[in-house]
Write an enzyme that holds these catalytic residues in place. Sequence first.
Site, PDB file in Angstrom:
ATOM      1  N   LYS A  67      -0.878  35.834  -9.900  1.00 46.84           N
ATOM      2  CA  LYS A  67       0.561  35.698 -10.149  1.00 46.84           C
ATOM      3  C   LYS A  67       0.949  36.547 -11.357  1.00 46.84           C
ATOM      4  CE  LYS A  67       3.021  32.775 -12.589  1.00 46.84           C
ATOM      5  NZ  LYS A  67       4.155  33.635 -13.050  1.00 46.84           N
ATOM      6  N   CYS A 102      -0.624  39.750 -28.649  1.00 42.16           N
ATOM      7  CA  CYS A 102      -1.348  38.537 -29.039  1.00 42.16           C
ATOM      8  C   CYS A 102      -2.191  38.730 -30.286  1.00 42.16           C
ATOM      9  CB  CYS A 102      -2.223  38.051 -27.882  1.00 42.16           C
ATOM     10  SG  CYS A 102      -3.318  39.317 -27.221  1.00 42.16           S
ATOM     11  N   GLU A 114       2.800  31.424 -33.965  1.00 42.30           N
ATOM     12  CA  GLU A 114       2.911  32.757 -33.378  1.00 42.30           C
ATOM     13  C   GLU A 114       4.368  33.050 -33.039  1.00 42.30           C
ATOM     14  OE1 GLU A 114       0.480  35.364 -30.129  1.00 42.30           O
ATOM     15  OE2 GLU A 114       1.186  33.400 -29.470  1.00 42.30           O
ATOM     16  N   GLU A 153      -7.112  33.669 -22.471  1.00 38.30           N
ATOM     17  CA  GLU A 153      -6.828  34.555 -23.611  1.00 38.30           C
ATOM     18  C   GLU A 153      -5.452  34.149 -24.106  1.00 38.30           C
ATOM     19  OE1 GLU A 153      -5.209  36.831 -25.841  1.00 38.30           O
ATOM     20  OE2 GLU A 153      -5.239  38.487 -24.393  1.00 38.30           O
TER      21      GLU A 153
END
Length: 500
Positions: free
Chosen positions: A193, A303, A400, A269
């Site tokens: 996806k 990231c 983050e 991840e």
Amino acid sequence: MPSTFIKTFDTPAYKGTVTIPLGLYINGEFVDPVEGGTIDVINPATGQVVTSIAAGTKADIDIAAKAAKKAYKTSWGLKVPGAQRGKLMSKLAVLMQEHIAEFAALDALANGKAYNTAYGRDNKGAIAVMEYYAGWADKINGKTIETNENKLAYTRHEPIGVVGQIIPWNVPMFSLSLKIAPALATGNTIVLKPSELTPLSALLFCTLIKEAGFPPGVINIVNGYGPTAGQAISEHPLIEKVAFTGSTLTGRKIMEAAAKSNLKPVTLELGGKSPNIIFDDADLEQAVKWAIHGIYFNHGQNCSAGSRIFVQEGIYDKFLDQFTEQARAIKVGDPFSPDTYQGPQVSKTQFERIMGYITSGKNDGATVHLGGKQIGQEGYFIEPTIFTECQPDMKIVREEIFGPVACVMKFQTEDKVVEQANDTSYGLAASVFTKDIDRAIRVAHALEAGTAWINCANQTEISMPFGGFKQSGIGRELSEYALENYTNVKAVHVNIGIRL
């Protein structure tokens, strides 16, 4: 019958027409979704709808999983030698190279990233990853293990079967290749996806799969939303492994669904809040340039972004002056302009999230040293932003942000800065800048992160593993290590003389 998207680009960076089907790619064909829904694709540079793609749901994932299972049992897996799998992957890489400009244009359109970045880094990287794992396909080896003279003992590294993969929007084609390539090399079939924000390049990729020679059902790509299609992948009983790149929050949900269904293994991840430590003896000019690249590359939507910048007190003022000057010079604008470094953030939701963090930083007492505002009234553009006077407990320091926002902080001693750098729930990456090689290695080893860069930042290599400690993930991508994510190890004991 799925509709078709035709886009003619007439920009300084790219001129051409791209045509892609907008359906779901299942069992070697583009099909309409069972429930018939659609998802609008937005151009983040304008906020306007580009097109609408088919939206898959649980029913479509079920069809794709069954197609993948059939392909694994009949026309892929151990029925196709590794050398042959590698040839098909190499052919796919050639086709990707032939269409690289189209891939880059679609990613720039839907993601907002600079076309030159999409072309030169993301898509060149995606092709290189496919080529790299094509070379591994005939080198998936077990071991012969000495036990005694009456037994032959060996291991086989066998494909898992049907694997589910869910990829993010920040590097669409690179993420797709990063997931698909090692899975194919090891003989698995795939239900993937893409992000609903950046699905167009994945649809173009689907048009190359059959041309490359892959049997139907080996690669299935189903667009859809996370809570529906993504959830269905995580919990489907025929899918025997799931790999995900994205937020830590979503990673938890995927782990939960995987555990509650068939206890499928997961590779995650996830997020990061990477420290960038710059000592007094660093090459200041280089440290500033790398720090700029570390946080502002890909609009900060990275990231491993070096968003916590720790600068030793002896060079803090000089660093901040030069860092500010270079951040102010960043060209923010049209993704298809040749000199653009930073385009818009990917979506209105992401834009509002970043602006919310900027507001939080102000309210908590940090100083907006540079930026902090929207650029223009159209699209989702944000000024490169620098916060100073940041405290360890501030939200902008701990969470983050995933945007062009840097927190620059002063430190005195090595021990103290290592403690501060490790004071986070994340552990994806870290950078150290110093001319003292002993200190460089000592600090790199002390940092709790899956990747440590010395005198550089955001420098991955295909032959080096990438992944996180702590809440930044499970497992490794890239390199030989990634192959371990997609194989089961079987121990075989052959009796050649043992008698009862």
